[in-house]
Design a protein around this motif. Structure first.
Motif, PDB file in Angstrom:
ATOM      1  N   PRO A   1       0.825  -1.204   0.000  1.00 61.80           N
ATOM      2  CA  PRO A   1       0.000   0.000   0.000  1.00 61.80           C
ATOM      3  C   PRO A   1       0.864   1.261   0.000  1.00 61.80           C
ATOM      4  O   PRO A   1       1.946   1.278   0.585  1.00 61.80           O
TER       5      PRO A   1
ATOM      6  N   ASN B   1      -2.530   5.727   5.622  1.00 65.80           N
ATOM      7  CA  ASN B   1      -2.052   4.354   5.761  1.00 65.80           C
ATOM      8  C   ASN B   1      -1.116   4.168   6.955  1.00 65.80           C
ATOM      9  O   ASN B   1      -0.634   3.058   7.196  1.00 65.80           O
TER      10      ASN B   1
ATOM     11  N   GLY C   1      -7.870   4.671   4.354  1.00 65.55           N
ATOM     12  CA  GLY C   1      -6.668   4.295   3.629  1.00 65.55           C
ATOM     13  C   GLY C   1      -6.859   3.050   2.798  1.00 65.55           C
ATOM     14  O   GLY C   1      -7.987   2.626   2.503  1.00 65.55           O
ATOM     15  N   THR C   2      -5.729   2.421   2.449  1.00 67.22           N
ATOM     16  CA  THR C   2      -5.766   1.266   1.550  1.00 67.22           C
ATOM     17  C   THR C   2      -5.072   0.043   2.139  1.00 67.22           C
ATOM     18  O   THR C   2      -4.811  -0.917   1.418  1.00 67.22           O
ATOM     19  N   THR C   3      -4.785   0.044   3.445  1.00 66.16           N
ATOM     20  CA  THR C   3      -4.032  -1.060   4.030  1.00 66.16           C
ATOM     21  C   THR C   3      -4.930  -2.210   4.466  1.00 66.16           C
ATOM     22  O   THR C   3      -6.104  -2.030   4.807  1.00 66.16           O
TER      23      THR C   3
ATOM     24  N   GLU D   1      -6.043  -1.644   8.273  1.00 67.95           N
ATOM     25  CA  GLU D   1      -7.229  -0.847   8.584  1.00 67.95           C
ATOM     26  C   GLU D   1      -8.503  -1.649   8.341  1.00 67.95           C
ATOM     27  O   GLU D   1      -9.475  -1.536   9.099  1.00 67.95           O
TER      28      GLU D   1
END
Length: 284
Positions: free
Chosen positions: A101, A107, A148-150, A153
């Motif tokens: 990511p 992130n 975010g994009t993790t 998360e």
């Protein structure tokens, strides 16, 4: 992957652990001997609960503060200012090594929801294969809050979906089992890897688990009265109260007996009554 630290106990200037320890979190961002990556310079985060103003010195469930940046931790003056200025009875610190990511503030750990803080070192293997199904398993009321994009998360919001506020151990376990179920269906033999920390401002839960049974390292400090008896001339111990406890990715110093490894498939529970651990999800 990443390195992290969590502290609970009497209110403390976080800089004592984040900056000033022999192998502090900032030092780990530059050189992490036990980490999957030696350098963790892809951003950092610091989350803390404020000192209780009622005079007890204990943390209470309330909205925590979070400071996150894409700067390397060793290069951020604001982190130094904040950790020397605040007093906190419970705080998280995390340094990131991005494993896919992008490097962006949303992130960076820790993640926050209401009174909860969450951070993770590790990864969901094959996340791209199961990301859609995992995110669709998140409560629709929580889904818009994923910024975010993790994978981390998403895992946090899955735990919230499965009842983190009511039973953190069961909820985190259910989230991980969902990851493993979907991962194995997609052909990923060992979907889950990592150590996790979560807190509501009163209790700290620290998890060490991987599907393969070969988790990232995690250590817990010995109790302060014992350490004072072992090292009566150690002036640094005077910084800490009798209830101070630290869980960290790797020991903060080289002194024997200070840190003990948290066992595989274990959750460590740190609360005002002390420390105990219990088995967590037998490795499949």
């Amino acid at each position: 992957m990443c390195r992290w630290l969590a502290y609970t106990g009497e209110p403390l200037r976080p800089a004592a652990l984040v900056l000033d320890a022999q192998h502090s979190v900032v030092a780990m961002s530059q050189n992490s001997p036990l980490g999957a990556e030696t350098v963790n310079g892809d951003g950092f985060g610091f989350g803390w609960y404020p000192q209780d103003t009622g005079g007890t010195g204990a943390a209470s469930p309330r909205h925590p503060f979070v400071f996150r940046s894409i700067e390397p931790a060793w290069n951020d003056q604001n982190l130094r200012e904040i950790t020397r200025a605040v007093l906190s009875p419970l705080f998280f610190a995390h340094v990131r090594a991005a494993a896919g990511p992008p490097i962006q503030q949303t992130n960076c750990h820790p993640f926050r929801h209401d009174e909860w803080l969450f951070m993770h070192n590790g990864a969901i293997s094959g996340f791209g294969l199961i990301k859609r199904d995992l995110t669709l398993a998140v409560d629709p009321a929580l889904y818009p809050l994923i910024q975010g994009t993790t994978d981390s998360e998403v895992l946090f919001h899955l735990a919230l979906t499965y009842g983190l506020a009511d039973d953190p151990i069961t909820a985190v376990g259910a989230a991980i089992r969902r990851v493993e179920e979907l991962g194995r269906a997609a052909g990923v033999p060992f979907p889950m890897q990592g150590t996790l920390a979560v807190s509501d401002g009163t209790t700290l839960w620290a998890f060490r688990y991987s599907s393969q049974g070969r988790s990232r390292t995690l250590f817990h400090s010995a109790d302060i009265p014992t350490l004072r008896a072992m090292y009566p001339d150690a002036e640094r111990l005077s910084l800490f109260g009798d209830h101070a406890q630290v869980v960290v990715s790797e020991p903060l110093n080289d002194v024997p007996g200070i840190f003990h490894e948290v066992g595989e498939s274990t959750v460590a529970v740190l609360d005002p009554d002390g420390y105990h651990h219990r088995a967590f999800l037998d490795a499949a």
